[in-house]
Scaffold this active site. Structure first.
Site, PDB file in Angstrom:
ATOM      1  N   HIS A   1      -5.396  -0.983   5.743  1.00 41.30           N
ATOM      2  CA  HIS A   1      -5.243  -0.174   6.972  1.00 41.30           C
ATOM      3  C   HIS A   1      -6.315  -0.374   8.053  1.00 41.30           C
ATOM      4  O   HIS A   1      -7.091   0.531   8.339  1.00 41.30           O
ATOM      5  CB  HIS A   1      -5.101   1.299   6.636  1.00 41.30           C
ATOM      6  CG  HIS A   1      -5.991   1.853   5.555  1.00 41.30           C
ATOM      7  ND1 HIS A   1      -7.352   1.660   5.524  1.00 41.30           N
ATOM      8  CD2 HIS A   1      -5.689   2.605   4.474  1.00 41.30           C
ATOM      9  CE1 HIS A   1      -7.837   2.273   4.475  1.00 41.30           C
ATOM     10  NE2 HIS A   1      -6.869   2.844   3.811  1.00 41.30           N
TER      11      HIS A   1
ATOM     12  N   ASN B   1      -5.081   5.814  -7.020  1.00 41.96           N
ATOM     13  CA  ASN B   1      -5.710   7.139  -6.964  1.00 41.96           C
ATOM     14  C   ASN B   1      -4.781   8.242  -7.455  1.00 41.96           C
ATOM     15  O   ASN B   1      -4.509   9.218  -6.773  1.00 41.96           O
ATOM     16  CB  ASN B   1      -6.245   7.458  -5.561  1.00 41.96           C
ATOM     17  CG  ASN B   1      -5.164   7.520  -4.488  1.00 41.96           C
ATOM     18  OD1 ASN B   1      -4.071   6.993  -4.669  1.00 41.96           O
ATOM     19  ND2 ASN B   1      -5.480   8.171  -3.379  1.00 41.96           N
TER      20      ASN B   1
ATOM     21  N   HIS C   1       1.396   5.199  -2.030  1.00 50.52           N
ATOM     22  CA  HIS C   1       0.913   6.202  -2.985  1.00 50.52           C
ATOM     23  C   HIS C   1       2.129   6.896  -3.593  1.00 50.52           C
ATOM     24  O   HIS C   1       2.878   7.563  -2.877  1.00 50.52           O
ATOM     25  CB  HIS C   1       0.007   7.227  -2.294  1.00 50.52           C
ATOM     26  CG  HIS C   1      -1.242   6.615  -1.727  1.00 50.52           C
ATOM     27  ND1 HIS C   1      -2.394   6.447  -2.477  1.00 50.52           N
ATOM     28  CD2 HIS C   1      -1.522   6.107  -0.500  1.00 50.52           C
ATOM     29  CE1 HIS C   1      -3.330   5.872  -1.720  1.00 50.52           C
ATOM     30  NE2 HIS C   1      -2.821   5.649  -0.522  1.00 50.52           N
TER      31      HIS C   1
ATOM     32  N   HIS D   1       2.089  14.490   0.594  1.00 51.74           N
ATOM     33  CA  HIS D   1       1.234  15.629   0.277  1.00 51.74           C
ATOM     34  C   HIS D   1       2.063  16.903   0.241  1.00 51.74           C
ATOM     35  O   HIS D   1       3.031  17.051   0.981  1.00 51.74           O
ATOM     36  CB  HIS D   1       0.114  15.780   1.312  1.00 51.74           C
ATOM     37  CG  HIS D   1      -0.975  14.770   1.154  1.00 51.74           C
ATOM     38  ND1 HIS D   1      -1.769  14.693   0.033  1.00 51.74           N
ATOM     39  CD2 HIS D   1      -1.405  13.768   1.971  1.00 51.74           C
ATOM     40  CE1 HIS D   1      -2.640  13.698   0.174  1.00 51.74           C
ATOM     41  NE2 HIS D   1      -2.428  13.112   1.337  1.00 51.74           N
TER      42      HIS D   1
ATOM     43  N   ASP E   1       0.821   2.692   3.673  1.00 53.68           N
ATOM     44  CA  ASP E   1      -0.083   3.784   3.264  1.00 53.68           C
ATOM     45  C   ASP E   1       0.704   5.088   3.136  1.00 53.68           C
ATOM     46  O   ASP E   1       0.207   6.173   3.468  1.00 53.68           O
ATOM     47  CB  ASP E   1      -1.263   3.940   4.232  1.00 53.68           C
ATOM     48  CG  ASP E   1      -2.420   4.731   3.596  1.00 53.68           C
ATOM     49  OD1 ASP E   1      -2.300   5.127   2.415  1.00 53.68           O
ATOM     50  OD2 ASP E   1      -3.421   4.961   4.286  1.00 53.68           O
TER      51      ASP E   1
ATOM     52  N   ASP F   1      -8.623   2.434  -3.249  1.00 50.59           N
ATOM     53  CA  ASP F   1      -8.132   3.054  -2.001  1.00 50.59           C
ATOM     54  C   ASP F   1      -8.180   4.579  -2.034  1.00 50.59           C
ATOM     55  O   ASP F   1      -7.862   5.211  -3.034  1.00 50.59           O
ATOM     56  CB  ASP F   1      -6.708   2.625  -1.687  1.00 50.59           C
ATOM     57  CG  ASP F   1      -6.274   3.258  -0.377  1.00 50.59           C
ATOM     58  OD1 ASP F   1      -6.884   2.930   0.650  1.00 50.59           O
ATOM     59  OD2 ASP F   1      -5.386   4.123  -0.392  1.00 50.59           O
TER      60      ASP F   1
ATOM     61  N   HIS G   1       0.830  -1.209   0.000  1.00 52.06           N
ATOM     62  CA  HIS G   1       0.000   0.000   0.000  1.00 52.06           C
ATOM     63  C   HIS G   1       0.868   1.265   0.000  1.00 52.06           C
ATOM     64  O   HIS G   1       1.267   1.757   1.053  1.00 52.06           O
ATOM     65  CB  HIS G   1      -0.894  -0.038   1.245  1.00 52.06           C
ATOM     66  CG  HIS G   1      -2.008   0.950   1.235  1.00 52.06           C
ATOM     67  ND1 HIS G   1      -3.249   0.658   1.755  1.00 52.06           N
ATOM     68  CD2 HIS G   1      -2.091   2.229   0.787  1.00 52.06           C
ATOM     69  CE1 HIS G   1      -4.038   1.711   1.631  1.00 52.06           C
ATOM     70  NE2 HIS G   1      -3.359   2.677   1.051  1.00 52.06           N
TER      71      HIS G   1
ATOM     72  N   PRO H   1      -5.746  14.053   3.972  1.00 55.11           N
ATOM     73  CA  PRO H   1      -5.298  13.012   4.895  1.00 55.11           C
ATOM     74  C   PRO H   1      -4.109  12.239   4.326  1.00 55.11           C
ATOM     75  O   PRO H   1      -4.037  12.027   3.119  1.00 55.11           O
ATOM     76  CB  PRO H   1      -6.523  12.106   5.002  1.00 55.11           C
ATOM     77  CG  PRO H   1      -7.223  12.255   3.689  1.00 55.11           C
ATOM     78  CD  PRO H   1      -6.932  13.648   3.196  1.00 55.11           C
TER      79      PRO H   1
HETATM   80  O1  DOR Z   1      -4.694   8.992   4.602  1.00 55.75           O
HETATM   81  C1  DOR Z   1      -4.922   8.562   3.487  1.00 55.75           C
HETATM   82  N1  DOR Z   1      -4.322   9.084   2.407  1.00 55.75           N
HETATM   83  N2  DOR Z   1      -5.802   7.568   3.328  1.00 55.75           N
HETATM   84  C2  DOR Z   1      -6.213   7.171   2.117  1.00 55.75           C
HETATM   85  O2  DOR Z   1      -7.028   6.287   2.042  1.00 55.75           O
HETATM   86  C3  DOR Z   1      -5.715   7.835   0.900  1.00 55.75           C
HETATM   87  C4  DOR Z   1      -4.413   8.462   1.134  1.00 55.75           C
HETATM   88  C5  DOR Z   1      -3.995   9.416   0.065  1.00 55.75           C
HETATM   89  O3  DOR Z   1      -4.108   9.092  -1.123  1.00 55.75           O
HETATM   90  O4  DOR Z   1      -3.504  10.506   0.404  1.00 55.75           O
HETATM   91 ZN    ZN Z   2      -7.060   3.948   2.217  1.00 58.07          ZN
END
Ligand code: DOR
Ligand code: ZN
Length: 432
Positions: A234, A94, A62, A311, A307, A154, A60, A325
């Site tokens: 998660h 995503n 990103h 950002h 996860d 997700d 998991h 988040p």
């Molecule tokens: O905290 C999170 N950030 N939870 C998620 O499910 C998506 C992720 C994100 O893509 O930033």
């Molecule tokens: Zn998630």
């Protein structure tokens, strides 16, 4: 010749120290400490007192490419992964555009290969545009060059039970895995933090544990009905652990992951009002964190997944409600697992290999990851200095973003080297 000798390491932190010769991408020889000389061309890693583990596998991650290359790229995320001891990661769908078709997943897969620091496996979206309305072309993605084997929306929950049922049915036919972000959206509308005393006191709308637990329970039942496997992303609440225990007891083919942050941090962090602590699912209560640890040790939760969610500063350095988040995780995951599971006596190093490497590789069906540390096996390895410590500084991490919740913390255990098919991808916090 591409040869490496690792000298004096402890396999799984056990037994007598050994020398390990890595050649042609595999573990070519293992002998007692001092038995393997460095050949002319061999690179030597002095590893006295270090723990040798199979390279970690993250189900998991990103990576934000395509679309938000200002926050992470496949290259920067791969670097963070390699430095963190990972040899394979699954890149969530995503992105922008969403990885819901063969073109995008092949792009991610190809960029991962070109970068070459870690095996990047694109996750395909379950529904078109992550909108939860129509199934994406899972078969086309599975059959593409990227060979997608994990599907997830997700960031969003596949909330429609009929769509989830169909996705599970297709997944069985295709031999792939659906990973659910379990969040009943009707129960979390407007939610900003874990529903509990602390959120109430601060005036945050609550994200109730039942929003996670009800979807996990429903999906276990659907998976049984469809004869499918299910993976739960998660896990964050005690009630979800209860549901998983029940489902596994019935023989339902469900697996689950927990993030490092849900093993360590609680909603006590809300008091800081710092959005670096905002994550989905939210940081929970002390009792939940304690239960996550025990469930991971006992195998009710199968593995750790980061996860890792980079950002931009403007999406974190703002008021809580407006912040996105997510938190960084790839470079700190092992240290958090050591702090919460090893130092507490809940897991030994064999257990770390299980939850960070072997189980995730099995769950995703990767034949060449999470393998035993034996002659002839692929040399996907993480070498860990268990006694070293380091201090986290967001800007110094390999990620383009810096949103780590561990800023300034002193953490145990340092990944000394990572090898991908016998090639050193990271050394002492730096690439290659
Ligand atoms: O905290 C999170 N950030 N939870 C998620 O499910 C998506 C992720 C994100 O893509 O930033
Ligand atoms: Zn998630």
């Amino acid at each position: 010749m591409n040869e490496v000798v690792i000298r004096g390491a402890l396999r799984y932190g056990e037994g007598d120290p050994v020398d390990v010769l890595v050649a042609d991408g595999v573990i070519a020889e293992i002998g007692e400490r001092g038995s393997l000389g460095a050949g002319d061309a061999a690179e030597v890693i002095e590893a006295d007192g270090m723990v040798l583990l199979p390279g970690f596998v993250d189900l998991h991650t990103h990576l934000r490419e395509p679309g938000r290359e200002d926050t992470e790229t496949i290259e920067s995320g791969s670097a963070a992964a390699a430095i963190g001891g990972y040899t394979a990661v699954f890149a969530m769908a995503n992105t922008d555009p969403v990885a819901d078709n063969a073109v995008v997943v092949e792009h991610v897969w190809r960029r991962g290969r070109e970068t070459g620091l870690v095996d990047v496996h694109p996750v395909g979206a379950v529904t078109v545009g992550l909108e939860g309305k129509r199934l994406a072309e899972m078969g086309t993605m599975a059959g593409s060059a990227a060979g997608v084997r994990v599907f997830s929306d997700d960031g969003h929950c596949v909330a429609d039970p009929l769509l989830m049922r169909r996705a599970l049915e297709y997944s069985t036919a295709l031999g792939v895995l659906v990973a659910q972000h379990a969040e009943e959206p009707r129960l979390t509308s407007g939610a900003q933090a874990h529903e509990g005393e602390r959120a109430a006191r601060l005036g945050y709308a609550g994200w109730p544990a039942s929003a996670e637990e009800s979807i996990v329970a429903r999906d276990c039942v659907l998976a049984r009905h469809a004869g499918a496997r299910l993976h739960v992303c998660h896990v964050s609440t005690t009630g979800t652990v209860d549901v998983l225990g029940w489902a596994k007891g019935l023989g339902i083919a469900v697996s689950a992951e927990v993030t490092p942050h849900h093993l360590l941090l609680t909603d006590e962090r809300l008091a800081s009002f710092d959005p670096v602590n905002k994550v989905n699912p939210p940081l929970r209560a002390e009792a939940d964190v304690e239960r996550m640890r025990v469930a991971l040790a006992e195998g009710v939760i199968d593995c750790v997944a980061t996860d890792h969610a980079p950002h931009a500063e403007q999406d974190k350095d703002c008021e809580w409600a407006a912040a996105r988040p997510g938190m960084l995780g790839l470079q700190t995951a092992l240290s958090i697992v050591v702090a919460t599971m090893v130092r507490t006596g809940l897991l030994d190093w064999r257990g770390v290999a299980r939850v960070m490497s072997e189980r995730p590789a099995e769950i995703a069906g990767l034949p060449d990851q999470g393998r035993p540390l034996e002659v002839g096996e692929p040399a996907n390895l993480a070498l860990v200095d268990p006694d070293a410590e380091w201090t986290v500084h967001g800007p110094e991490l390999a990620s383009i973003s810096a949103n780590t919740p561990y800023e300034g913390m002193r953490l145990p255990a340092v990944v000394s080297a990572t090898l991908l098919r016998g090639r050193i991808t990271a050394r002492e916090g730096k690439i290659g």
